[in-house]
Structure formats: structure tokens, C-alpha cells
Design a protein around this motif. Structure first.
Motif, PDB file in Angstrom:
ATOM      1  N   ALA A 182       0.867  -1.184   0.000  1.00 64.46           N
ATOM      2  CA  ALA A 182       0.000   0.000   0.000  1.00 64.46           C
ATOM      3  C   ALA A 182       0.896   1.224   0.000  1.00 64.46           C
ATOM      4  CB  ALA A 182      -0.911   0.002   1.220  1.00 64.46           C
ATOM      5  N   ALA A 183       0.316   2.322  -0.384  1.00 60.30           N
ATOM      6  CA  ALA A 183       1.033   3.591  -0.319  1.00 60.30           C
ATOM      7  C   ALA A 183       1.324   3.931   1.141  1.00 60.30           C
ATOM      8  CB  ALA A 183       0.203   4.699  -0.961  1.00 60.30           C
ATOM      9  N   ALA A 184       2.298   4.805   1.326  1.00 61.14           N
ATOM     10  CA  ALA A 184       2.571   5.342   2.652  1.00 61.14           C
ATOM     11  C   ALA A 184       1.391   6.213   3.088  1.00 61.14           C
ATOM     12  CB  ALA A 184       3.857   6.146   2.624  1.00 61.14           C
ATOM     13  N   ARG A 243       6.301   6.597  -9.577  1.00 58.85           N
ATOM     14  CA  ARG A 243       6.797   5.265  -9.948  1.00 58.85           C
ATOM     15  C   ARG A 243       8.207   5.011  -9.421  1.00 58.85           C
ATOM     16  NH1 ARG A 243       6.269   6.093 -15.783  1.00 58.85           N
ATOM     17  NH2 ARG A 243       7.186   4.046 -16.078  1.00 58.85           N
ATOM     18  N   MET A 244       8.951   6.068  -9.178  1.00 53.10           N
ATOM     19  CA  MET A 244      10.266   5.888  -8.550  1.00 53.10           C
ATOM     20  C   MET A 244      10.139   5.620  -7.055  1.00 53.10           C
ATOM     21  SD  MET A 244      13.100   5.964 -10.392  1.00 53.10           S
ATOM     22  CE  MET A 244      14.368   6.792  -9.421  1.00 53.10           C
ATOM     23  N   HIS A 245       8.948   5.867  -6.517  1.00 49.68           N
ATOM     24  CA  HIS A 245       8.697   5.544  -5.109  1.00 49.68           C
ATOM     25  C   HIS A 245       7.915   4.234  -4.984  1.00 49.68           C
ATOM     26  CE1 HIS A 245      10.135   9.251  -2.981  1.00 49.68           C
ATOM     27  NE2 HIS A 245      10.186   9.641  -4.241  1.00 49.68           N
ATOM     28  N   GLU A 246       8.041   3.401  -5.968  1.00 49.45           N
ATOM     29  CA  GLU A 246       7.466   2.039  -5.961  1.00 49.45           C
ATOM     30  C   GLU A 246       8.581   1.183  -6.548  1.00 49.45           C
ATOM     31  OE1 GLU A 246       6.320  -1.095  -5.801  1.00 49.45           O
ATOM     32  OE2 GLU A 246       4.254  -0.350  -5.758  1.00 49.45           O
ATOM     33  N   LYS A 247       9.226   0.417  -5.700  1.00 45.84           N
ATOM     34  CA  LYS A 247      10.492  -0.195  -6.101  1.00 45.84           C
ATOM     35  C   LYS A 247      10.349  -1.608  -6.625  1.00 45.84           C
ATOM     36  CE  LYS A 247      13.381   3.067  -5.431  1.00 45.84           C
ATOM     37  NZ  LYS A 247      13.960   3.629  -6.666  1.00 45.84           N
ATOM     38  N   TYR A 268       4.003 -10.821   8.945  1.00 39.58           N
ATOM     39  CA  TYR A 268       3.805 -10.235   7.617  1.00 39.58           C
ATOM     40  C   TYR A 268       5.029  -9.471   7.181  1.00 39.58           C
ATOM     41  CZ  TYR A 268       1.844  -5.873   9.873  1.00 39.58           C
ATOM     42  OH  TYR A 268       1.609  -4.745  10.599  1.00 39.58           O
ATOM     43  N   TRP A 269       5.167  -9.381   5.892  1.00 38.75           N
ATOM     44  CA  TRP A 269       6.187  -8.554   5.285  1.00 38.75           C
ATOM     45  C   TRP A 269       5.540  -7.210   5.020  1.00 38.75           C
ATOM     46  CZ3 TRP A 269      11.239  -9.173   4.805  1.00 38.75           C
ATOM     47  CH2 TRP A 269      11.922  -8.156   4.111  1.00 38.75           C
ATOM     48  N   GLN A 270       5.926  -6.183   5.656  1.00 39.76           N
ATOM     49  CA  GLN A 270       7.023  -5.848   6.487  1.00 39.76           C
ATOM     50  C   GLN A 270       6.521  -4.817   7.475  1.00 39.76           C
ATOM     51  OE1 GLN A 270       8.104  -4.049   2.782  1.00 39.76           O
ATOM     52  NE2 GLN A 270       9.272  -2.435   3.798  1.00 39.76           N
ATOM     53  N   LEU A 271       7.168  -4.681   8.617  1.00 38.12           N
ATOM     54  CA  LEU A 271       6.718  -3.712   9.614  1.00 38.12           C
ATOM     55  C   LEU A 271       6.945  -2.286   9.146  1.00 38.12           C
ATOM     56  CD1 LEU A 271       5.656  -3.288  12.561  1.00 38.12           C
ATOM     57  CD2 LEU A 271       8.060  -2.957  13.199  1.00 38.12           C
ATOM     58  N   VAL A 319       7.867   5.371   0.590  1.00 37.89           N
ATOM     59  CA  VAL A 319       7.686   4.466  -0.551  1.00 37.89           C
ATOM     60  C   VAL A 319       6.354   3.751  -0.453  1.00 37.89           C
ATOM     61  CG1 VAL A 319       8.830   2.567   0.670  1.00 37.89           C
ATOM     62  CG2 VAL A 319       8.894   2.617  -1.839  1.00 37.89           C
ATOM     63  N   ILE A 320       5.863   3.323  -1.603  1.00 34.86           N
ATOM     64  CA  ILE A 320       4.747   2.382  -1.639  1.00 34.86           C
ATOM     65  C   ILE A 320       5.348   1.012  -1.353  1.00 34.86           C
ATOM     66  CG2 ILE A 320       2.965   1.346  -3.070  1.00 34.86           C
ATOM     67  CD1 ILE A 320       3.156   3.914  -4.845  1.00 34.86           C
ATOM     68  N   SER A 321       4.937   0.401  -0.279  1.00 28.09           N
ATOM     69  CA  SER A 321       5.549  -0.882   0.067  1.00 28.09           C
ATOM     70  C   SER A 321       4.585  -1.727   0.875  1.00 28.09           C
ATOM     71  CB  SER A 321       6.832  -0.671   0.865  1.00 28.09           C
ATOM     72  OG  SER A 321       6.508  -0.452   2.230  1.00 28.09           O
ATOM     73  N   TRP A 322       5.087  -2.875   1.307  1.00 31.06           N
ATOM     74  CA  TRP A 322       4.298  -3.820   2.093  1.00 31.06           C
ATOM     75  C   TRP A 322       4.208  -3.429   3.572  1.00 31.06           C
ATOM     76  CZ3 TRP A 322       8.052  -4.968  -1.536  1.00 31.06           C
ATOM     77  CH2 TRP A 322       7.695  -5.747  -2.627  1.00 31.06           C
TER      78      TRP A 322
END
Lengths: 798, 798
Positions: free
Chosen positions: B506-508, B530-534, B590-593, B599-602
Motif C-alpha cells: 500500500a502507499a505510505a 513510480r520511482m517511489h514504488e520499487k 507479515y512482510w514488512q513492519l 515508498v509504496i511498500s508492504w
């Protein structure tokens, strides 16, 4: 004498009183629609209203008069019943049917009466019949319901088709009355051909009670006819002919693009003292083999026609309607013509549909379309551990092979669709003895050796190599892209020897979508739209690929257009790759040519035969000559793919433009194009192309473990390359951009246009990657990449 | 005596003249940012400006005075250098460093001067060093560049992190001056524990030139202290103590949710005739093992602490910044507290990051957070065919094990991240002898047997069973969902024994996104976003899952919110499934705390420690009691998962509402909840719930080969189920809807709210599946499923 029993019948659901009018050929679904008792199943979500019919039984009745029953042979013939039925003539039980792909003949010597007769066909629920078989045979395997019944598998619902279990007498019914003379099993086999001479053998069984007094073969090549009087032999099975005929200066049958698909008519006439009969066989003179030779990549898989290697270009064919009896000869004429016009030379009749109507093969014969013919098994395990199932199939195979073997278009028999791949990768059962393999690996080779040794047989599609879907040998279905969600740039990594399936979805033509999706549901996630997308997570894939290529749609119309744009770009990239790889790769049949209803699917032609962007593109990417632009190792390169059997000279024009419409570079070349191969025609460092700006941009790109900023000269993102190749005064075009649209510095295109009679004339002032003409009917060319300086004159009548 | 050399240094690029001010601990990147020579790398696409540093060398210089050099032992200590460097003191070459994870000590007896000293550290490009090693060692394997260097692997760019190859002296530097007395290798081992008695052994080496005159252990439990005077032994390696200590009525260390994580301090003091030294070890009394027992599903993988089975709840931990020296103790305090508040009891320190700062383990000790500690290898093959590499790693392992082994929080050592899975499925090299396996399978077990036999060792994550990522044994990373694009409902098919990774992006936090993405780029497909989604095709996946769950976003804000909603729903579904499956499944991390940049991340907590929807949800799904609602076989069921070690009684309230706010059903139950297990608390046919309408709708659903219309009562699509469980006066809630939101007949929620002091009070009039409070800082509860009749009082200060 043939007494046709088609036309008006009556029908009712078993257990109901009232009869309603029915049509034969037809089906319950069609009759109910015609009566207004059910609506158009293709509109909105009406499909769901048809599910209930699956479990019901129906009774079809025909009353007819016969004046004269004084014949030695009296047969009632059903060309096709779908599927499970019991048949009664004047309350005599004639028998049961359980195979949609069989012709049924019943001896009615006892039942047929002079005067009024009543024929009754009780059509039974195929669902209940499958349950019955399941409970009788008690297998340790759990076959899907559809595996038990020899019925078109797609009718149970497919990832591009609705679930409409057609029930009905789907082909003609007639009485055959005669005194014993019948010409059967006619087969014209090509033994050899050269420029000077073709040798064929004409075989036929002459059924009759006495030796025929006269048998004649009349051979007609379109202009001249010759008669031959073959010797009649007798064997334990009866009389037959097996005549060797030499044809001088034969006109060969060539696939589309390689010459004329010349046809010959062989008319066989037989006479006895009191009867005469004739049979016509229209066929073409051609040889076919699949070249399977070890090479540096594994083993080749190349179709060879008349001694020439042919790169197979085309698509997969599915039934053109979910309600089959609606299909007419004109539908086939139109669709096959469209395939031909798109420069296709092969269609694959996929194993989840039907052995097609004669019209299909006739048109393919006439248009030079080679046919890869599957037997009707798809994506399942089948209960061939049971003899009843195999015996049923043997009848089907014998009937269909005899029916189809005189068509020159058919170049390959194939055991099934994806079942051997499934054994390995989906059901994890290796390479079993049964579950279908008994048929694909034992039964079919035996039958074909007997009934048609003239064509190659292929166990399955895909098949070959250590893995059934290997890229080392045999054919391959490339589905890691789309089905596996992979980006379409990965087509470039596919080194398949022959790609018999690969594909990319798009919405149907905008008009078609709007016709079948009610206005209120014309949104991207309406349930109605989602019911017109039959693949699990298909809509999600569409959106995912749009997002990765060009961005998200702003409304329903742009959803339709973007989907078509991305489909076209993906398949363009794939076909360019495959053709450039010829003959390491020797064929590219995209999934799928056509549709069986209005749906978002992989097709290039929608249900209403409207052209999607991919259709227009197909003409270009399948053309005899294809210039392909690549950016490799800092160089811009142009390759020319030729499917021409002669060497040719071409004029190549390369221009590079920025999106403001400035021409940055132009080059004109004369290119020697060797026959039937690929040549690099141009190679130049980008530094020398006047497009670099020395200004760097970063675009997000995946490298190893992450997306990082990839440094790229701004000029590359602002440029578009056009190539135009003239060979024999025909223009072959292509375009190239250095990145996916989403990364480009695109600008709105500017152009002028005017209408002149039936044409639109467009003059682009700046380049366009996709220029769409909206018109009430399909135009000659559309979804155009438009180069300034060129005037596009497009026939608005298609 | 310790002389700290941290603080102000100077630095320059090798080859440049001018020096600039530098900070130690720090790094080149941070110094350049502080100087204003480079901007914030996390803003917009500034990351790309940092790539150039990778290939450069830098020189760091510190001048310092030493008054007194009259010591027998003079050591220069670097707690951490990242990574390749050469070190000079007063132009004496002291040595080279090549491992970020090692503490380096140099004997400076000869080099150190009284008065002014000049220390120079030349930091060399890790990229060039890798190239050098590659060319020297000439392996037949193509190791990625990052494998050659013992440096945090994520710094090369990861699918949630930028590529910022930190270069610098990242930890403290100091001089150690003394006369030989040192306490080393201190290790407090728990030998056994019961309620009445804990037995520990306290080991330490006492380095000194003469036998120490006095050694003392002072044991402090927070209230009382006891002194012990251990015997001092002599071996060939020198003096040591190894004292058995009995602790009566011990206060055990318990994971969060199971009791207090009590800690004891062991202060070891040693004296010689002229020196004294002390070392403090803070540790907890607990036993740990992983229960691996054959059972009906394969082999269990259950953490057992102090004899009790613990379901591991938590997440994976990555470095909390891409520029490590920015991290301070408070960052760790805050993040570990957040993990605790989210009812987590385990974090996995993932092998692509770092062996964490002491602060991390201290906080985990204090907060009862168990730590699964990977060794630092991730997603690659490593050149352990070469002794230089293994010898380097042995030093690293010995150092880190000794550093960390007294932390009770660490419950498992693990050889690497995903490399053994990679051998099998990604690189197709089976189970090789080298490529990392020499370390994971030989070297590490030997070192751990010697230095820390108190904890289980696990070869890799995932590992166990026939396949490294088996669901029969060991731990599993469930990535077919998200990475493999599968729908998240398939979590329900995952029968992993312990899920050490699974996740959903999800997004930050919206504020974080807006802070780092310039306004003009706040669109879904801007290159900046898109550079903040790795992740390769990460944005496409986000969109794909939104499309499949709830629909497409209308703007940037809704993109952020929808992404968080879907992430929360997916992980809720997964955790409910895993916990309901306890102890067949015994953990869900879960991945990740956390994140290392915006970044958009898990992650559930973003880089600025702002809470994503998943963070709020984590509190609930990881709570001690979790009521789970399921719709199975036409029945609505409520299960209660309990992680409480005592049986309890609970009050369960079940209500069902339609989206208009009508209460359709209510049931109150008293439930007996057995300890540490799952109980079915409620089961009722939907027919009896007053929600069916007898009106049928069809929703698109995949069945066998196609999406067809699935018949469903309209009532189910208009209903929402709330459950509320009270145990010991604490409320545990959940909600349930019968379909994904995209299929529901949702209506806008209606509610009233008011602000009272620091609280918002919300009174829903109709149910909401997700009610979002926008505030300048994170509030106590958010992204709420809101039940009418309930008043939600939410602290606006978090």
C-alpha cells in the motif's frame, strides 16, 4: 432419394403439455429466443437466465409424409444432435445418441410408413447424463462433468465464452431412400507433385448389391475437364475404386501469400442397372510435412508445403457463436476472408470447440488458409479408461477424418488442446496411460494411419521436447505473458519453435460493447461488464497491462480504446520477435481470431465481426514483408523479414521525428532482400541520428532487485522512428518508439483531414502513435501510427 | 580508558583538494546532504543524484590529541565501517576493512603518539572492489556484484528501497587504552527454569597479564541485588569464570501478551592489582525451542517459550533508514513500542539488512518482542567457494553472535533469506555444496554449537520439508499472492506451518506521500511516483488488486486510501486464516513492519512512522482474542482464537445490519474459551438470520473454466456482520461481509461526530466498512469498520 426433414418442428419441455414451434437445425435456446420466451442471452447479464435449461429434458417432434417407401435402403440420418437423445419414429425406438460430433444413421425399414410419420427426438439434460455416467463408472479420478459427454467443451463456459449448454438438433435431418448404391469414403490422395506432374490416387467405396455397371471420375480444374474410367475392384467389404491419375502441369494449392490456392474437382459417378449416384470431391494438389530436424536450438517444427518452408502466420479459431445453428455460410465466408485479408495463412481449429461446418473448410480451401485441426478435447482429463468412451470416440474420429480428409487446407491433425501440458504441470500426473493419453497416443495414431496417412499427426498442442510446453521442440503456448501476468516485453525472450498460442485481451469494438452493455452499466467495474469478461481476473489483467503500458482509462470509451491499443502493441511486439526469429521459430498463431459472443477477449475480430485494433495491425505484422526496428547496444537497427520465395530488391525509407513534428533524420536505402529469411538492412549508432539532446532523464526501470532510475537521453523519449519499405510498388510500414508510451514525452497529435467520396484523407502535422477513426462501420485502416508528410487515404467502407 | 573519536571529522573525494566537514558516525551521503551539496535523496526523484557516488573513493580525516600514551594495550576500535577502507594513523598503515558487519580493532602501540595524531580512513568504492574481487577469483558462477562485499544488501536497491550505496564510518570510533585487563565474551546462559528456580551459568573471559585479584557478579532483578564471587579458572586461553547461579522464584521473560518480559542485570567486575573493569549483561530468564514433531500435516514448527506454545504474531523488520547513521535510539524505542502496541510478539530481522543496532535488541528485550535473527545473506548466490569469503564471514559471525547472544529476545538464528529457495526454484541448481550452502549448512552450525548452543538454528527462511518453501514443514514465504499476482482469497488455501513472510503493498500515509512527491507529480503514473514504488510491476499489482477488490481510484488521495484499504483487508483475511489454523500454522509474520524511505511498500508503518490502515488493523488481528466470522456451507460461523494460556469466559455479541442501518439480527452468547486454541462459538444457517430476501442476484464468479453468474440472495450483498467479544472487560471486535466490496450493494455511510477535548466521538447511523479520520497526526484508531449503536471515542493524539 433424400427427403429433407429440416424446417418447422414442434417442441416442449418434457412433462409440459403445450408444444411450441421449433426450427431444425436449431436448439432449445434458439427456439426459446425466437418464441420470445427468453431474451437475447448476449445482452447485459441475460446469460444467467439460460442456466436453468441445463437440467431439463425436451421433446422435439416432426410430422412428415412419405409418398413412396418402396426402397431397399431406408435410413434416417441426423447430421448432428447435441447431444444426448432418444429417437423414436412412429413410436419405434430407433436408438440413442450421445455424441454431438457424430453423424447418426438409423435403419428405418421397419418403422417408416407410407403417408404420415411422426419423428420424435427426446433431448436429455447433458448434466444429468454426465452424473449418470459418473455414478455407473465410479472412477477413482474426478473427471469434470464436461469430460463425460462428447459435446463442445466451450459450451460449459470458457474464459471467453458464456455458459450456454446448447441442447438440440443442431444439424440437418433427412431420410435417405435408395436401392443400395452409395459412394462412400471417397478420398483423393496426392502421391507426389512436381512442376510438371502431380500424381493422385482416387479412392472410393462403391456400396451396391451388384457390381456397378459404370464408374467414372471427372476431373475439373476450373477450365478443363478430363474423364477417367477407373477399374472397379472387389474386396470382402465390397466394391471399390483406387485409381492413380497423373495431372500434367498441375496447378498447386498454395497457402495465402505464396501463390494461388488452386482447386480441382473430382466428380465420381457410379451406375448400376437401376440406380446412379455421384459424389464430388473438391481438393487441392499440395504436399505437406512438418520438418522436425535437430538443430542448435533443439528440434525444428516447420511446416513445409510443396517443398517450401512456410512461416505459419495466423490465429486460433473458436466457434463463431455460442448458439451454433445461427451460423450461416456467409459468416464463414466473411470471417475467412478477413483472415486472408489480414495476411494470415493458418488457423488452428481449437479442441474445445467443434469440428467445424463444411463451410469453414471450403472457405479455407479457397482462400489458402492452412488449418491445424485439433480433435475435440481441451484442458481436462478424459475417461478413456472406459471402453464405452473410447468406442464412442473412435466412431467420431472415423467420421470426422473421412469427412475432412479431402480438404487441402487441413495440414495437421492434433490430438487435443493442452491436456498433455496439463498432465505435467496442472494435474501433476506425469504422462499417464489413460486420462486421454490412450486416445492421443494409441487410438488416434492407429486410426489416422488407416484413414489419413497424408498428414502429420501431433499428439497435443503444445507438445514436443522434454516438457510438453518446451521451447526446444514442438509447438508452444506462451502464456506466462497475460495468463501469468508477465510484462509483454518478455515475448522477446520466447524462443519457441512454433507458437501455436499466445495472446492478449482487449474489449470488443466500442459499438459492440455499447450494443450489449446497457448504458447504465457502461463503467469499468459494473457487474454487467464483468460478466462479459470470462477469464478469472481478466479485467484485473487488462487494467494491469494498461497501467504498465500507457496508464489508466478515464472513462468507458477510453477503457475500450486503451485495451485495444495495448493488445495491438503487445501482439505487434510478439509477432515481430517471432518472425524475426524465423525459422528458429516457424509459426505464430495468436489466440484468438474470433469470438462466440460479445466479450472482452483475446480476439482480433469481435462477435459482430467488427475489427479491433489488433485486426488492423495483423494485416501489417503478417504481411509478406515486415520491416522491424530495434534498439540494440546503442544502435538503431532495421531488419527486414521476408516470406517471399524469391529474392527481391526494396526501397527503404527511415525517418525520425520528434513529437512536435520536426524531422530529425532521414535515410533512404536500396535493400537486397534474400528469399524467405531475415536481413539486417540498417544499423546506426543513435549518436549519429541527430536525436540525442545531451539532456538526461531518468525513467523507472527494474534492474536486479529494484526499480531504479534508468538514465536516458531526453531525445530518445521525444522521438519516433518510421520505416517504409517498398517492394514491387507495395508499401510495408512500421514504427518504433524507444520506450513504452507511459515513459515517453508524448504530445497530442495535430493533423488535418478531409472527406472525399468514400475516403477520409488525413494529413498528420505531428506524429501520432495511434490515430483512431470513429465511424459507423469498419474502415479500411485504423488505429494508425501516423507519420507527417504522408497522406493517409482511407476507404471508409472498409 | 576510552577516548572517543566520534564527532567532527573532515572529508574529501579522493583526488580533490578541498576538505569539507564530516560527522562520525556518518557516511558520505549524509555529509554531502548536510553540506547542501546534495539534496534530500528521498524527495521526488533525487535518489538518482546519488548513484554517481558509488564509483568514487573518499578520504576521512580526524585530528586528535592524546595526553597520555603510557598504557600496555593501545587499540583503535571501529565499531563499524561501511565497507571497504584503508586506515592510516599518522601515516602508519594499520590495515584494511571489507566487512560492514565487523568491529575492527587495530593495535596502535607503534603508531599512536602523545599529542597530536592524524587518523585517516580512505573509503573505497564498493563497486570497484567487487569488480576487483571478481577478476581475481574468476569464478565459473556469475555472482551479483553485491554478493562479493559484506555490506547491507538492501543498499544496492531493493523492491522497497532506493539504491543508495552508503559509504562511511557508520558506527563509533574510539581508542582503548589500558593495561591488559578486559572482560570478554560474557555470556549468561539459562540452564533450566521452573516456577521455583532458574539455573543460569555466567561465563566470561578475563583477559589480563596476571590472575585477577577479585571477580564479582552482581545480580539485579530491578528491586533486589545479590552478589556472587565466582571461581576464576585458568586455561590455555587465559582466565575465565563459568559460574552456576540459582535464582529462586525467578521472574521469567515472557513474550508480549503472555506476561512481563522481566529482565535481570548481571554486572561482572574484575580487578587486578592496578586495574578494574566491569561489564553489564542485561538478560531475561527464558527457555526457547522450536517444536518440530511429526503430525498429520507433516512436521510442526512451533516456538515454545518457557514450556508454552506461542503463536508468533508480527512482522519482518528492515533497516529503518537507507542512511543508517541517521537512526537514533528514539527511533527504535518508538518503532518497537509500535510493534508491541500492535500486539506483535515477534519481529524477523531480515537477512538483506543489517545486524541491528543494540538499541533494537534492547527495546525488543524490554517489550517482549521475540526476534528471528537472520544472518546477512539475501536472495543471491554467495562466493563461499573461496576461503577469503568464508574467513571474513566467520569473523563476522563470531563477532555478531557474541554481541547478541545475551539478548533474551533473540529466539532463533537463521542462515539467510530465501537463498535455499532460490537454489531450487529461481536458479535451478538444486542443493549445491557452495554458493552459500557451505556457510549455511557447515560453517554456521559449527560456530553456533561453540558460541551459542542455547537457541535453535534454521538453515534459511524459508526452509524445511522436501521443498524449501514447503507447507508441510519448516517456515514458508507465501508469495504466490501479491508477487505471483494471485487473488488474496487464496491465502485461505495456505497451510504453511509457519508463515515467516507474506505481504501486500500500500502507499505510505497520505501526508508522507504528499511530503515527498511534488504536487505536480501527485498522479498515479507520474515517473516520480513510480520511482517511489520499487517492485517491478508493483504499481500494476496495486492497481490490479484494487480492481479486483473495490475498483479504481478517482484521484491521488483515493489511490492512497484504496491501496491501504485493500492491504488491510488482504492481511486481515490472511491472519484470520493463519490464526484460526493454530497450531497447524504456528506463526504469521507479515512482510514488512517498517520502511527505510518514503515508498509504496508492504509496510504497515511508513518511513515517518505514520500508521497505514494495516497498522491499525494489526492491533486487532493480532490481539490476544480474535473473533473470526466465516460463511461456510450455508452457515454463518464465529470462531474465537485465543492466545491466552488460561481458559476464559467471554460475552459474544453478534449483530447483522443492512447498509441502510437496519439491525436485522442480534445474538448474545456466553462463550467458554479454552486456553491457547480455537473454538467455534456460533453456527447458524443463514436462513435463520433474517437477512435473506428471496431475491436473487448474480455476481461474476470463476467456476472451473469461466466466469459465470453466481446466484446469490440480495440480502447477503446488503448485509454486514459485526461481532464483539468481551473478555475480562476488554472488547475484541471483527466484521464480515459476504463478498468483496466490489460485489456488495454498498451505500455511503451516515454518521454523526463531535470533538471533545482530545477525542473525536463518532456515532454511525449506518454501517461503514471503512471510516477514515483525516487528522494532522495519527489518531488512536482509524480505517474503522463502524457499527451503528456503538459510539466510537477516539483519541486524536494517537
Amino acid at each position: 432419394m433424400r427427403i429433407n426433414l429440416d424446417g418447422k418442428w414442434k417442441f416442449r419441455e418434457v412433462g409440459q403439455n403445450e408444444y411450441y414451434e421449433a426450427s431444425v437445425p436449431g436448439c432449445v435456446q434458439l427456439d426459446l429466443i425466437n418464441l420470445g420466451k427468453l431474451p437475447d442471452p448476449f445482452y447485459a447479464t441475460n446469460e444467467v437466465l439460460f442456466y436453468d435449461l441445463e437440467e431439463k429434458d425436451f421433446e422435439y417432434v416432426k410430422e412428415f409424409d412419405v409418398d413412396n417407401v418402396d426402397f431397399q435402403v431406408k435410413k434416417l440420418v441426423f447430421e448432428g444432435i447435441d447431444t444426448v437423445s432418444e429417437i423414436y419414429l412412429n413410436d419405434h425406438y430407433l436408438g440413442k445418441t450421445d455424441n454431438m460430433f457424430l453423424k447418426y444413421e438409423f435403419d428405418v425399414s421397419l418403422a417408416l410408413k407410407k403417408g404420415k410419420n411422426i419423428l420424435k427426438v427426446v433431448l436429455l439434460s447433458p448434466i444429468k447424463e454426465a452424473e449418470r455416467l459418473k455414478s455407473i463408472y465410479q472412477s477413482s479420478y474426478s473427471y469434470p462433468q464436461r469430460s463425460w459427454i462428447r459435446k463442445s467443451q466451450y459450451s460449459y463456459g470458457w474464459d471467453w465464452g458464456p455458459r450456454i449448454l446448447q441442447i438440440g438438433i443442431w444439424k440437418s435431418v433427412y431420410l435417405e431412400l435408395h436401392n443400395g448404391l452409395e459412394i462412400q469414403d471417397e478420398f483423393v490422395k496426392v502421391e507426389s507433385i512436381s512442376d510438371e506432374l502431380a500424381i493422385v490416387r482416387v479412392f472410393a467405396k462403391i456400396n451396391c448389391f451388384e457390381k456397378p455397371s459404370e464408374v467414372e471420375i471427372e476431373l475439373f480444374d476450373g477450365s478443363f475437364s478430363v474423364k477417367v474410367f477407373p477399374e472397379v475392384y472387389k474386396s470382402k467389404d465390397g466394391y471399390f475404386i483406387d485409381e492413380r491419375i497423373e495431372i500434367e502441369n498441375p496447378k498447386l494449392w498454395w497457402p495465402n501469400g505464396y501463390g494461388e490456392p488452386s482447386l480441382y474437382e473430382f466428380k465420381i459417378t457410379a451406375k448400376t442397372s437401376n440406380e446412379a449416384q455421384e459424389k464430388k470431391v473438391t481438393t487441392g494438389l499440395r504436399t505437406v510435412r512438418v520438418i522436425k530436424e535437430k538443430d542448435e536450438y533443439g528440434e525444428s517444427f516447420i511446416f513445409e508445403i510443396n517443398g517450401k518452408k512456410i512461416f505459419a502466420k495466423g490465429a486460433n479459431w473458436i466457434p463463431a457463436d455460442s448458439i451454433l445453428p445461427r451460423l450461416k455460410e456467409d459468416d464463414y465466408k466473411e470471417l475467412i476472408k478477413m483472415a486472408k485479408d489480414a495476411n494470415m495463412n493458418m488457423l488452428r481449429v481449437w479442441g474445445g470447440g467443434i469440428y467445424e461446418y463444411d463451410w469453414f473448410y471450403d472457405e479455407c480451401d479457397k482462400n489458402g488458409i492452412m488449418v491445424w485441426q485439433d480433435f475435440m478435447f481441451a484442458c481436462a482429463i478424459y475417461p478413456d479408461e472406459f471402453d464405452f468412451f473410447v468406442e464412442n470416440f473412435i466412431k467420431e474420429a472415423e467420421y470426422q477424418i473421412k469427412r475432412l480428409r479431402n480438404h487441402p487446407c487441413i495440414v495437421l491433425w492434433c490430438g487435443n488442446n493442452e491436456n498433455n501440458w496439463g498432465f505435467r504441470d496442472w494435474w501433476h500426473i506425469g504422462d499417464p496411460e489413460f486420462l486421454g493419453n490412450r486416445i492421443y497416443k494409441k487410438v488416434l495414431p492407429e486410426i489416422l494411419a488407416k484413414l489419413d496417412p497424408t498428414r502429420p499427426y501431433h499428439i497435443s498442442s503444445p507438445y514436443g521436447g522434454e516438457h510438453p510446453n518446451s521451447e526446444k521442440a514442438g509447438d508452444k503456448h506462451t502464456w506466462d505473458i497475460w495468463a501469468g501476468w508477465k510484462d509483454y516485453i518478455y515475448y522477446k525472450h520466447d524462443n519457441a519453435r512454433f507458437v501455436s498460442e499466445f495472446g492478449f485481451q482487449a474489449a470488443a469494438h466500442l459499438d459492440t460493447m455499447k450494443k450489449y452493455i446497457p448504458l447504465k452499466d457502461q463503467t469499468i467495474f459494473s457487474k454487467t461488464l464483468r460478466m462479459h469478461e470470462k477469464q478469472e481476473e481478466g479485467l484485473e489483467r487488462l487494467i494491469r497491462y494498461m497501467a504498465g503500458s500507457i496508464g489508466l482509462p478515464k472513462d468507458f470509451d477510453s477503457f475500450v480504446y486503451l485495451s485495444q491499443f495495448v493488445q495491438k502493441e503487445a501482439i505487434k511486439l510478439a509477432v515481430e520477435h517471432y518472425r524475426k526469429n524465423k525459422f528458429a521459430t516457424a509459426g505464430a498463431l495468436y489466440w484468438q481470431l474470433n469470438d462466440c459472443w460479445p466479450v472482452i477477449s483475446w480476439s482480433s475480430i469481435d462477435y459482430l465481426k467488427r475489427r479491433k485494433a489488433l485486426y488492423y495491425e495483423s494485416k501489417r505484422i503478417f504481411a509478406k514483408f515486415l520491416p522491424v526496428v530495434e534498439y540494440e547496444d546503442g544502435k538503431l537497427k532495421v531488419y527486414i523479414v521476408s516470406d517471399e520465395l524469391e529474392p527481391k530488391q526494396g526501397k527503404l525509407n527511415i525517418t525520425i521525428w520528434n513529437f512536435d513534428g520536426q524531422k530529425l533524420y532521414e535515410k533512404n536505402l536500396t535493400v537486397e532482400i534474400p528469399e524467405n529469411s531475415v536481413v539486417e538492412a540498417f544499423s546506426e549508432k543513435v549518436e549519429n541520428l541527430n536525436i540525442l539532446k545531451g539532456e538526461w532523464l531518468y525513467i523507472p526501470k527494474h534492474v536486479e532487485t529494484a526499480v531504479i532510475g534508468d538514465k536516458i537521453d531526453r531525445g530518445l523519449l521525444e522521438s519516433i522512428v518510421f520505416v517504409s519499405l517498398f517492394v514491387d510498388r507495395v508499401e510495408y510500414e512500421n514504427y518504433f518508439v524507444f520506450e513504452k508510451p507511459i515513459n515517453l514525452e508524448l504530445k497530442p497529435s495535430q493533423f488535418e483531414y478531409r472527406i472525399e467520396d468514400d475516403h477520409i484523407i488525413i494529413k498528420p502535422k505531428t506524429p501520432a502513435i495511434c490515430l483512431i477513426i470513429e465511424a459507423d462501420r469498419d474502415v479500411e485502416n485504423n488505429f494508425i501510427f501516423a507519420r507527417p508528410e504522408k497522406e493517409y487515404k482511407i476507404n471508409l467502407n472498409g
